[in-house]
Design an enzyme around this catalytic site. Structure first.
Site, PDB file in Angstrom:
ATOM      1  N   HIS A  12      -0.013  72.989  16.967  1.00 30.73           N
ATOM      2  CA  HIS A  12      -0.017  73.386  15.562  1.00 30.73           C
ATOM      3  C   HIS A  12       1.363  73.218  14.928  1.00 30.73           C
ATOM      4  CE1 HIS A  12      -0.166  76.760  12.419  1.00 30.73           C
ATOM      5  NE2 HIS A  12      -1.045  75.862  12.014  1.00 30.73           N
ATOM      6  N   HIS A  54       4.757  72.783   5.138  1.00 33.47           N
ATOM      7  CA  HIS A  54       3.572  73.610   4.925  1.00 33.47           C
ATOM      8  C   HIS A  54       3.606  74.411   3.631  1.00 33.47           C
ATOM      9  CE1 HIS A  54       1.164  77.333   5.257  1.00 33.47           C
ATOM     10  NE2 HIS A  54       0.287  76.556   5.875  1.00 33.47           N
TER      11      HIS A  54
END
Length: 246
Positions: A12, A54
């Site tokens: 991730h 992100h």
């Protein structure tokens, strides 16, 4: 529809338990740990440069302040995107999509590239910037493009048919109309938050022919029953923890 060669374990934002998320260092760390695929987020700066990041702003993961939409690549280059994580990563820079794809090619890795559409950003422009680049850099079997944003997925599908581009439909809680939404963009996979996912829904996804990816699981014991539901891959901050448990 063809599927990419999905692994069981995906790192991730790179190996984000051991290196600053979404950086070149995090991808190298995943590779060094024996993980073949990474999940990464792509956005656009104010000047249109596609970067691996992100958040809507840079405060959490750099020494700077401000929204991505206000930065150009020169300003982004001045940020330290590593020291917040640990002194050993001081000087790590925000990676452009071009730089990240070059590293993935060098290392022979695969990527689940999430089109991250934060508030105020254009999903169509993001898809148009990111999708052709990843398609050119990596072979079909080593790439998967996903998003929560349905417009980003629709534009991605318009850029390439299912035989050339694998898409994943991202959900937090998988909704009742998940299948219609996934089929509308000819997705090959459904990506679900592992905690609210129920066995019945997971089995329905698999029965309909979709690959099922779960994010972001970091407790192998708690996650273990999901494998029996047919989950194909887990996205984890430290997927090496699953090596002996999966």
């Amino acid at each position: 529809m063809p599927h990419p060669d999905l692994p069981r374990l995906i790192a991730h934002r790179g190996l984000s338990a051991r290196a600053p998320e979404n950086t070149l260092a995090a991808v190298r760390a995943a590779h060094d740990a024996g993980i073949d695929w990474v999940e990464l987020d792509v956005q656009r700066l104010g000047d249109g440069t596609a970067v691996i990041w992100h958040d809507r702003d840079v405060a959490r993961c750099s020494n700077g302040r401000g929204r991505l939409a206000t930065l150009d690549i020169a300003a982004a280059r001045r940020l330290d995107a590593g020291a917040w994580f640990a002194p050993a990563f001081a000087g790590e820079r925000m990676a452009t999509l071009e730089e990240m794809l070059a590293l993935l090619v060098e290392l022979g890795m695969g990527v689940n590239l999430e089109l991250k559409v934060n508030r105020g950003h254009d999903p169509a422009a993001l898809a148009e910037a990111a999708v052709p680049a990843v398609m050119e850099a990596l072979p079909f079997e080593r790439r998967l493009v996903s998003s929560f944003d349905e417009r980003a997925l629709r534009v991605s599908r318009a850029l390439a048919g299912p035989e050339r581009l694998a898409l994943g439909a991202l959900f937090d809680r998988v909704p009742r109309d998940w299948q219609a939404r996934a089929e509308a963009v000819q997705a090959v996979s459904v990506h679900a938050n592992w905690k609210p996912l129920k066995a019945e829904r997971a089995k329905a996804i698999k029965a309909a022919g979709f690959a099922l990816l779960c994010y972001t699981a970091n407790d192998p014991d708690a996650f273990a029953p999901r494998w029996e539901w047919g989950v194909d891959a887990v996205i984890s901050d430290d997927p090496t923890r699953f090596d002996t448990a999966s």
